[in-house]
Design an enzyme around this catalytic site. Structure first.
Site, PDB file in Angstrom:
ATOM      1  N   THR A 152       0.582  -0.961  -0.214  1.00  0.00           N
ATOM      2  CA  THR A 152      -0.232   0.266   0.161  1.00  0.00           C
ATOM      3  C   THR A 152       1.026   1.102  -0.229  1.00  0.00           C
ATOM      4  O   THR A 152       1.897   1.328   0.745  1.00  0.00           O
ATOM      5  CB  THR A 152      -0.869  -0.223   1.556  1.00  0.00           C
ATOM      6  OG1 THR A 152      -1.766  -1.132   1.294  1.00  0.00           O
ATOM      7  CG2 THR A 152      -1.458   0.991   1.471  1.00  0.00           C
ATOM      8  N   GLY A 204       0.799  -3.850   4.700  1.00  0.00           N
ATOM      9  CA  GLY A 204       1.412  -4.974   4.958  1.00  0.00           C
ATOM     10  C   GLY A 204      -0.471  -6.238   4.326  1.00  0.00           C
ATOM     11  O   GLY A 204      -0.656  -5.615   4.167  1.00  0.00           O
TER      12      GLY A 204
END
Length: 318
Positions: A152, A204
């Protein structure tokens, strides 16, 4: 204030950070700067986990998630499983202006973006489609395993007026189930910011990050007086120990934070490059590694690291 600061996840955010830095030097707002930073990453097709060129779900459709938060008002907007829109974070920011209906998902999010005048784009690039086809051939059974690359882009920004903003954007897990949503658009998990304290963001495995509301926890600890680094370390390593005790394992998790004075912090359980820019020091890429005894080792990257990164990823710094 006459200073500013910004922090963002992964090497892929460096060009966006530089663009945002110029805006911050020109006294542009934190909200405009963080949107510019994320848009730059969303535009670049070689970044396979964000925006245009992002890897698709198991049906070959690119569905993206994004969020935006204004640290002055605490207004938030978010989208999940949005299709055919390159700048998902801009849609999220527009939604943050709404008193209600500020988090939209799937067809509702796409319909809103279309009606609000956002440009509709075929998000599946030729390269991403080829990757999807190769994956389908190599994994012919029904129970497809998601690719573990799920980075991300997240950022927190402090502007010269003392205002803060945070934003995230991702295409999520490669080969994910249609509609799958991770932590990135979820307040308190993937992001949180309060201009009176500071902000945090996560990257993550969303399914694990969501179990801890980690971004909010970092801000809470900063409100109690901890530095961003101490708050990141305390939050991550305590949480990882808990997850391992409860379930025996944990996925990749990296956390970034910035406080209202412009100090920053990072913690991770994987090798994690990230970017920082300040009014005094300019833009720099750093590299964090999993900490021993609850302290994260961090160093500025070398020119050799730059060269190796470009070689592995086929990406130029120019």
């Amino acid at each position: 204030m006459n200073t500013w600061a910004a922090i963002s996840t992964w090497r892929m955010s460096y060009d966006g950070l530089q663009a945002a830095s110029q805006q911050l030097n020109d006294r542009v707002s934190a909200g405009d700067a963080v949107e510019k930073l994320i848009n730059t990453v969303e535009d670049y097709p070689l970044y396979k986990s964000v925006g245009y060129g992002g890897l698709p779900n198991e049906e070959g459709v690119v569905q993206v998630d994004a969020a935006f938060m204004d640290g002055d008002t605490l207004a938030q907007g978010a989208v999940a499983a949005l299709e055919n829109v390159k700048h998902a974070v801009s849609v999220a920011r527009r939604l943050s202006q709404n008193k209600t209906n500020s988090f939209l998902v799937g067809p509702g999010a796409t319909k809103f973006a279309m009606q609000a005048g956002f440009e509709m784009t075929n998000m599946l690039t030729t390269a991403a489609k080829a990757s999807w086809q190769d994956r389908r051939k190599s994994t012919p059974n029904i129970d497809l395993k998601p690719y573990d690359g799920h980075d991300t882009v997240g950022a927190i920004i402090l502007d010269q007026a003392g205002s803060m903003a945070a934003a995230t954007s991702t295409s999520g897990l490669f080969m994910k189930k249609s509609g799958r949503t991770g932590d990135s658009p979820l307040s308190g998990s993937g992001f949180y910011v309060d201009s009176e304290i500071g902000g945090a963001a996560a990257t993550g495995l969303g399914e694990d990050i969501m179990k801890g509301c980690l971004s909010y926890e970092i801000v809470r600890q900063m409100a109690e007086g901890k530095s961003p680094q101490a708050a990141c370390d305390a939050t991550l390593y305590h949480f990882i120990a808990k997850l391992k005790k409860r379930s025996g394992q944990t996925g990749a998790i990296s956390l970034i934070a910035l406080n209202k004075q412009g100090a920053w912090g990072v913690a991770t359980n994987v090798e994690f490059p990230f970017c920082v820019a300040t009014a005094e020091g300019g833009a720099q890429i750093y590299f964090a590694q999993p900490g021993q005894a609850g302290v994260t080792p961090i160093k500025a990257v070398s020119s050799a690291w730059f060269d190796e990164y470009e070689k592995q990823n086929g990406i130029s710094l120019d």
